[in-house]
Design a protein around this motif. Structure first.
Motif, PDB file in Angstrom:
ATOM      1  N   PHE A  97       0.787  -1.226   0.000  1.00 51.00           N
ATOM      2  CA  PHE A  97       0.000   0.000   0.000  1.00 51.00           C
ATOM      3  C   PHE A  97       0.828   1.290   0.000  1.00 51.00           C
ATOM      4  O   PHE A  97       0.269   2.364  -0.124  1.00 51.00           O
ATOM      5  N   THR A  98       2.134   1.205   0.175  1.00 49.80           N
ATOM      6  CA  THR A  98       3.022   2.372   0.192  1.00 49.80           C
ATOM      7  C   THR A  98       2.437   3.491   1.067  1.00 49.80           C
ATOM      8  O   THR A  98       2.018   4.538   0.565  1.00 49.80           O
ATOM      9  N   PRO A  99       2.403   3.289   2.369  1.00 40.65           N
ATOM     10  CA  PRO A  99       1.744   4.260   3.248  1.00 40.65           C
ATOM     11  C   PRO A  99       2.517   5.564   3.417  1.00 40.65           C
ATOM     12  O   PRO A  99       3.735   5.603   3.283  1.00 40.65           O
ATOM     13  N   TYR A 100       1.765   6.582   3.737  1.00 41.89           N
ATOM     14  CA  TYR A 100       2.340   7.874   4.117  1.00 41.89           C
ATOM     15  C   TYR A 100       2.880   7.780   5.535  1.00 41.89           C
ATOM     16  O   TYR A 100       3.930   8.325   5.849  1.00 41.89           O
ATOM     17  N   ALA A 101       2.130   7.084   6.406  1.00 41.51           N
ATOM     18  CA  ALA A 101       2.529   6.947   7.813  1.00 41.51           C
ATOM     19  C   ALA A 101       2.155   5.564   8.327  1.00 41.51           C
ATOM     20  O   ALA A 101       1.148   4.990   7.916  1.00 41.51           O
ATOM     21  N   LEU A 102       2.982   5.068   9.230  1.00 37.18           N
ATOM     22  CA  LEU A 102       2.735   3.803   9.899  1.00 37.18           C
ATOM     23  C   LEU A 102       2.629   4.074  11.388  1.00 37.18           C
ATOM     24  O   LEU A 102       3.563   4.604  11.991  1.00 37.18           O
ATOM     25  N   LEU A 103       1.482   3.726  11.970  1.00 38.25           N
ATOM     26  CA  LEU A 103       1.274   3.866  13.401  1.00 38.25           C
ATOM     27  C   LEU A 103       1.403   2.495  14.041  1.00 38.25           C
ATOM     28  O   LEU A 103       0.768   1.536  13.590  1.00 38.25           O
ATOM     29  N   MET A 104       2.224   2.408  15.097  1.00 35.89           N
ATOM     30  CA  MET A 104       2.386   1.146  15.807  1.00 35.89           C
ATOM     31  C   MET A 104       2.348   1.414  17.309  1.00 35.89           C
ATOM     32  O   MET A 104       2.997   2.330  17.795  1.00 35.89           O
ATOM     33  N   GLU A 105       1.597   0.589  18.012  1.00 43.18           N
ATOM     34  CA  GLU A 105       1.567   0.668  19.468  1.00 43.18           C
ATOM     35  C   GLU A 105       2.801  -0.025  20.027  1.00 43.18           C
ATOM     36  O   GLU A 105       3.243  -1.050  19.509  1.00 43.18           O
ATOM     37  N   VAL A 106       3.340   0.534  21.101  1.00 47.44           N
ATOM     38  CA  VAL A 106       4.488  -0.052  21.781  1.00 47.44           C
ATOM     39  C   VAL A 106       4.068  -0.382  23.210  1.00 47.44           C
ATOM     40  O   VAL A 106       3.489   0.448  23.901  1.00 47.44           O
ATOM     41  N   THR A 107       4.359  -1.618  23.632  1.00 48.89           N
ATOM     42  CA  THR A 107       4.089  -2.040  25.008  1.00 48.89           C
ATOM     43  C   THR A 107       5.329  -2.766  25.530  1.00 48.89           C
ATOM     44  O   THR A 107       6.318  -2.915  24.815  1.00 48.89           O
ATOM     45  N   SER A 108       5.243  -3.222  26.740  1.00 44.12           N
ATOM     46  CA  SER A 108       6.366  -3.984  27.299  1.00 44.12           C
ATOM     47  C   SER A 108       6.202  -5.483  27.051  1.00 44.12           C
ATOM     48  O   SER A 108       6.938  -6.286  27.613  1.00 44.12           O
ATOM     49  N   TYR A 109       5.239  -5.864  26.209  1.00 46.73           N
ATOM     50  CA  TYR A 109       4.967  -7.273  25.921  1.00 46.73           C
ATOM     51  C   TYR A 109       5.275  -7.595  24.464  1.00 46.73           C
ATOM     52  O   TYR A 109       5.045  -6.783  23.576  1.00 46.73           O
ATOM     53  N   MET A 110       5.786  -8.805  24.233  1.00 45.91           N
ATOM     54  CA  MET A 110       6.051  -9.256  22.867  1.00 45.91           C
ATOM     55  C   MET A 110       4.727  -9.499  22.175  1.00 45.91           C
ATOM     56  O   MET A 110       3.795  -9.939  22.818  1.00 45.91           O
ATOM     57  N   PRO A 111       4.593  -9.254  20.922  1.00 47.53           N
ATOM     58  CA  PRO A 111       5.554  -8.728  19.957  1.00 47.53           C
ATOM     59  C   PRO A 111       5.436  -7.214  19.756  1.00 47.53           C
ATOM     60  O   PRO A 111       5.698  -6.716  18.672  1.00 47.53           O
ATOM     61  N   TRP A 112       5.019  -6.513  20.791  1.00 44.34           N
ATOM     62  CA  TRP A 112       4.818  -5.066  20.680  1.00 44.34           C
ATOM     63  C   TRP A 112       5.917  -4.263  21.374  1.00 44.34           C
ATOM     64  O   TRP A 112       5.773  -3.079  21.603  1.00 44.34           O
ATOM     65  N   LYS A 113       7.025  -4.906  21.704  1.00 43.22           N
ATOM     66  CA  LYS A 113       8.132  -4.218  22.369  1.00 43.22           C
ATOM     67  C   LYS A 113       8.805  -3.230  21.421  1.00 43.22           C
ATOM     68  O   LYS A 113       8.731  -3.371  20.197  1.00 43.22           O
ATOM     69  N   LEU A 114       9.476  -2.246  21.993  1.00 46.44           N
ATOM     70  CA  LEU A 114      10.119  -1.205  21.209  1.00 46.44           C
ATOM     71  C   LEU A 114      11.125  -1.792  20.216  1.00 46.44           C
ATOM     72  O   LEU A 114      11.146  -1.394  19.041  1.00 46.44           O
ATOM     73  N   GLU A 115      11.929  -2.744  20.646  1.00 48.13           N
ATOM     74  CA  GLU A 115      12.927  -3.331  19.762  1.00 48.13           C
ATOM     75  C   GLU A 115      12.276  -3.981  18.546  1.00 48.13           C
ATOM     76  O   GLU A 115      12.778  -3.880  17.422  1.00 48.13           O
ATOM     77  N   GLU A 116      11.155  -4.663  18.779  1.00 50.18           N
ATOM     78  CA  GLU A 116      10.452  -5.324  17.681  1.00 50.18           C
ATOM     79  C   GLU A 116       9.818  -4.298  16.743  1.00 50.18           C
ATOM     80  O   GLU A 116       9.791  -4.484  15.522  1.00 50.18           O
ATOM     81  N   ARG A 117       9.313  -3.230  17.308  1.00 48.59           N
ATOM     82  CA  ARG A 117       8.723  -2.167  16.480  1.00 48.59           C
ATOM     83  C   ARG A 117       9.802  -1.478  15.645  1.00 48.59           C
ATOM     84  O   ARG A 117       9.572  -1.139  14.496  1.00 48.59           O
ATOM     85  N   LEU A 118      10.975  -1.286  16.212  1.00 50.47           N
ATOM     86  CA  LEU A 118      12.061  -0.667  15.449  1.00 50.47           C
ATOM     87  C   LEU A 118      12.560  -1.605  14.348  1.00 50.47           C
ATOM     88  O   LEU A 118      12.977  -1.138  13.282  1.00 50.47           O
ATOM     89  N   ALA A 119      12.488  -2.910  14.575  1.00 56.54           N
ATOM     90  CA  ALA A 119      12.856  -3.861  13.522  1.00 56.54           C
ATOM     91  C   ALA A 119      11.864  -3.774  12.356  1.00 56.54           C
ATOM     92  O   ALA A 119      12.263  -3.787  11.187  1.00 56.54           O
ATOM     93  N   ILE A 120      10.581  -3.646  12.669  1.00 55.07           N
ATOM     94  CA  ILE A 120       9.576  -3.457  11.618  1.00 55.07           C
ATOM     95  C   ILE A 120       9.830  -2.139  10.910  1.00 55.07           C
ATOM     96  O   ILE A 120       9.755  -2.044   9.691  1.00 55.07           O
ATOM     97  N   ARG A 121      10.152  -1.108  11.675  1.00 52.55           N
ATOM     98  CA  ARG A 121      10.465   0.204  11.103  1.00 52.55           C
ATOM     99  C   ARG A 121      11.577   0.082  10.065  1.00 52.55           C
ATOM    100  O   ARG A 121      11.501   0.638   8.980  1.00 52.55           O
ATOM    101  N   ASN A 122      12.629  -0.671  10.406  1.00 54.90           N
ATOM    102  CA  ASN A 122      13.757  -0.841   9.490  1.00 54.90           C
ATOM    103  C   ASN A 122      13.332  -1.508   8.184  1.00 54.90           C
ATOM    104  O   ASN A 122      13.730  -1.087   7.105  1.00 54.90           O
ATOM    105  N   LYS A 123      12.503  -2.551   8.276  1.00 48.15           N
ATOM    106  CA  LYS A 123      12.016  -3.234   7.084  1.00 48.15           C
ATOM    107  C   LYS A 123      11.166  -2.299   6.227  1.00 48.15           C
ATOM    108  O   LYS A 123      11.302  -2.262   5.005  1.00 48.15           O
ATOM    109  N   VAL A 124      10.281  -1.569   6.876  1.00 47.69           N
ATOM    110  CA  VAL A 124       9.394  -0.660   6.143  1.00 47.69           C
ATOM    111  C   VAL A 124      10.195   0.443   5.469  1.00 47.69           C
ATOM    112  O   VAL A 124       9.971   0.771   4.304  1.00 47.69           O
ATOM    113  N   LYS A 125      11.158   1.009   6.168  1.00 48.00           N
ATOM    114  CA  LYS A 125      11.975   2.089   5.606  1.00 48.00           C
ATOM    115  C   LYS A 125      12.798   1.611   4.400  1.00 48.00           C
ATOM    116  O   LYS A 125      13.075   2.396   3.494  1.00 48.00           O
TER     117      LYS A 125
END
Length: 120
Positions: free
Chosen positions: A39-67
């Motif tokens: 879909f080539t988004p303008y923005a990606l919103l992701m929730e971050v929690t202290s639980y897997m798979p929503w941890k910050l490290e995991e979200r930043l890994a998704i960020r890297n793939k998307v970028k």
């Protein structure tokens, strides 16, 4: 988003806002990068929690793939500043370090959320 109810509320808030947003939800964090490729988004919103798979490290890994696929995609993390105080500080630091484009606290209004996304 960790909670489907929270995800649906955010989706509805964005779709019903005064801005022209098209919203696509990912059912599983592992599908997010592929959905962004399609879909080539303008923005990606992701929730971050202290639980897997929503941890910050995991979200930043998704960020890297998307970028890699969509370099201009804006990355916005949503964090609950009341129950996740330390995590909220880490997310703010990620913004300072240039890893994300913005962050939103979970307690903001839908109007504020929409305005922030529109101004990225």
């Amino acid at each position: 988003m960790q909670s489907y109810l929270f995800s649906d509320a955010i989706s509805m808030a964005l779709m019903n806002s005064d801005y022209d947003f098209e919203v696509h939800n990912s059912s599983y964090p592992g599908d997010t990068a592929e959905l962004c490729r399609l879909f080539t988004p303008y923005a990606l919103l992701m929730e971050v929690t202290s639980y897997m798979p929503w941890k910050l490290e995991e979200r930043l890994a998704i960020r890297n793939k998307v970028k890699q696929q969509v370099p201009d995609c804006k990355i916005v993390l949503i964090v609950d500043e009341n129950s996740e105080k330390m995590l909220a500080r880490e997310v703010a630091q990620a913004k300072k370090n240039g890893l994300i484009d913005n962050f939103i606290y979970g307690s903001v209004s839908s109007a504020y959320l929409s305005a922030v996304i529109d101004t990225l």
